[in-house]
Motif scaffolding. Sequence first.
Motif, PDB file in Angstrom:
ATOM      1  N   HIS A  13      -7.757   6.994  -3.142  1.00  0.00           N
ATOM      2  CA  HIS A  13      -8.864   7.472  -3.971  1.00  0.00           C
ATOM      3  C   HIS A  13      -9.597   8.609  -3.267  1.00  0.00           C
ATOM      4  O   HIS A  13     -10.690   8.447  -2.722  1.00  0.00           O
ATOM      5  CB  HIS A  13      -9.777   6.301  -4.333  1.00  0.00           C
ATOM      6  CG  HIS A  13      -9.051   5.287  -5.146  1.00  0.00           C
ATOM      7  ND1 HIS A  13      -8.653   5.499  -6.443  1.00  0.00           N
ATOM      8  CD2 HIS A  13      -8.591   4.062  -4.819  1.00  0.00           C
ATOM      9  CE1 HIS A  13      -7.993   4.451  -6.891  1.00  0.00           C
ATOM     10  NE2 HIS A  13      -7.941   3.559  -5.914  1.00  0.00           N
ATOM     11  N   ALA A  14      -8.912   9.758  -3.274  1.00  0.00           N
ATOM     12  CA  ALA A  14      -9.447  10.991  -2.684  1.00  0.00           C
ATOM     13  C   ALA A  14      -8.619  12.158  -3.214  1.00  0.00           C
ATOM     14  O   ALA A  14      -7.456  11.980  -3.605  1.00  0.00           O
ATOM     15  CB  ALA A  14      -9.353  10.935  -1.161  1.00  0.00           C
ATOM     16  N   LEU A 102       2.839  14.101  -1.561  1.00  0.00           N
ATOM     17  CA  LEU A 102       1.579  13.817  -2.242  1.00  0.00           C
ATOM     18  C   LEU A 102       1.582  14.422  -3.632  1.00  0.00           C
ATOM     19  O   LEU A 102       2.086  15.531  -3.835  1.00  0.00           O
ATOM     20  CB  LEU A 102       0.403  14.397  -1.454  1.00  0.00           C
ATOM     21  CG  LEU A 102      -0.023  13.665  -0.190  1.00  0.00           C
ATOM     22  CD1 LEU A 102       1.046  13.653   0.867  1.00  0.00           C
ATOM     23  CD2 LEU A 102      -1.296  14.277   0.356  1.00  0.00           C
ATOM     24  N   GLY A 103       1.010  13.677  -4.573  1.00  0.00           N
ATOM     25  CA  GLY A 103       0.867  14.156  -5.939  1.00  0.00           C
ATOM     26  C   GLY A 103      -0.511  13.817  -6.462  1.00  0.00           C
ATOM     27  O   GLY A 103      -0.965  12.677  -6.313  1.00  0.00           O
ATOM     28  N   ALA A 104      -1.181  14.786  -7.070  1.00  0.00           N
ATOM     29  CA  ALA A 104      -2.512  14.543  -7.637  1.00  0.00           C
ATOM     30  C   ALA A 104      -2.365  13.693  -8.887  1.00  0.00           C
ATOM     31  O   ALA A 104      -1.543  13.976  -9.754  1.00  0.00           O
ATOM     32  CB  ALA A 104      -3.190  15.864  -7.959  1.00  0.00           C
ATOM     33  N   LYS A 105      -3.163  12.659  -8.969  1.00  0.00           N
ATOM     34  CA  LYS A 105      -3.207  11.784 -10.142  1.00  0.00           C
ATOM     35  C   LYS A 105      -4.623  11.809 -10.688  1.00  0.00           C
ATOM     36  O   LYS A 105      -5.272  10.789 -10.841  1.00  0.00           O
ATOM     37  CB  LYS A 105      -2.805  10.348  -9.771  1.00  0.00           C
ATOM     38  CG  LYS A 105      -1.384  10.214  -9.331  1.00  0.00           C
ATOM     39  CD  LYS A 105      -0.477  10.506 -10.487  1.00  0.00           C
ATOM     40  CE  LYS A 105       0.979  10.434 -10.070  1.00  0.00           C
ATOM     41  NZ  LYS A 105       1.849  10.956 -11.091  1.00  0.00           N
ATOM     42  N   LEU A 111      -1.390  10.133  -5.285  1.00  0.00           N
ATOM     43  CA  LEU A 111      -0.256   9.243  -5.064  1.00  0.00           C
ATOM     44  C   LEU A 111       0.445   9.720  -3.801  1.00  0.00           C
ATOM     45  O   LEU A 111       0.821  10.891  -3.692  1.00  0.00           O
ATOM     46  CB  LEU A 111       0.720   9.278  -6.241  1.00  0.00           C
ATOM     47  CG  LEU A 111       2.004   8.466  -6.049  1.00  0.00           C
ATOM     48  CD1 LEU A 111       1.694   6.973  -5.971  1.00  0.00           C
ATOM     49  CD2 LEU A 111       2.985   8.759  -7.173  1.00  0.00           C
ATOM     50  N   VAL A 112       0.599   8.821  -2.837  1.00  0.00           N
ATOM     51  CA  VAL A 112       1.300   9.135  -1.598  1.00  0.00           C
ATOM     52  C   VAL A 112       2.608   8.371  -1.588  1.00  0.00           C
ATOM     53  O   VAL A 112       2.618   7.141  -1.648  1.00  0.00           O
ATOM     54  CB  VAL A 112       0.456   8.756  -0.354  1.00  0.00           C
ATOM     55  CG1 VAL A 112       1.225   9.079   0.930  1.00  0.00           C
ATOM     56  CG2 VAL A 112      -0.888   9.467  -0.374  1.00  0.00           C
TER      57      VAL A 112
END
Length: 152
Positions: A13-14, A102-105, A111-112
């Motif tokens: 959560h970042a 890493l992907g922005a959700k 998401l790592v």
Amino acid sequence: MGVIEFELTVLVHAPIDEVFARLADIEGHNDWMPRRGSILRRTEQTSPGEPGLGTTYVDRTSVGTTPGEIVEFVPPTRIVYHWWDATRSGRVTAEGWPGYTLGAKGVHTTLVIHDARMQTHGLHRVATPAFRRLAVRERTTTLNALAASFRP
């Protein structure tokens, strides 16, 4: 036998940039890695400058000291480390490639996907199953600590 590969995932959560920066900050790992439940005792960057492709480091663990380097660096989506353990004569006995995609959700969630590969050499190959258990435990501890480091 001799090769270990697995993948783990966690939602952090970042924002993606902050998560990548925390993973890339080698000496910063000392601030968020747990003191219990991990073999890592301390990590130190050994090359000058900001972390990037080719940056070198040394991990001091409960089982010895291992050098390493960043072998893939694509901010803010991918970082891969390469570490190795060698005899005094320089013969590599084990090496690993812990990587993070890493992907922005959303704006504040990342998401790592952690992919880990390890290879044992020579007589160390017979211990590969034990190394696998240790590696999965260690990498799970790392991901959980990363996610927890962003909690208030």
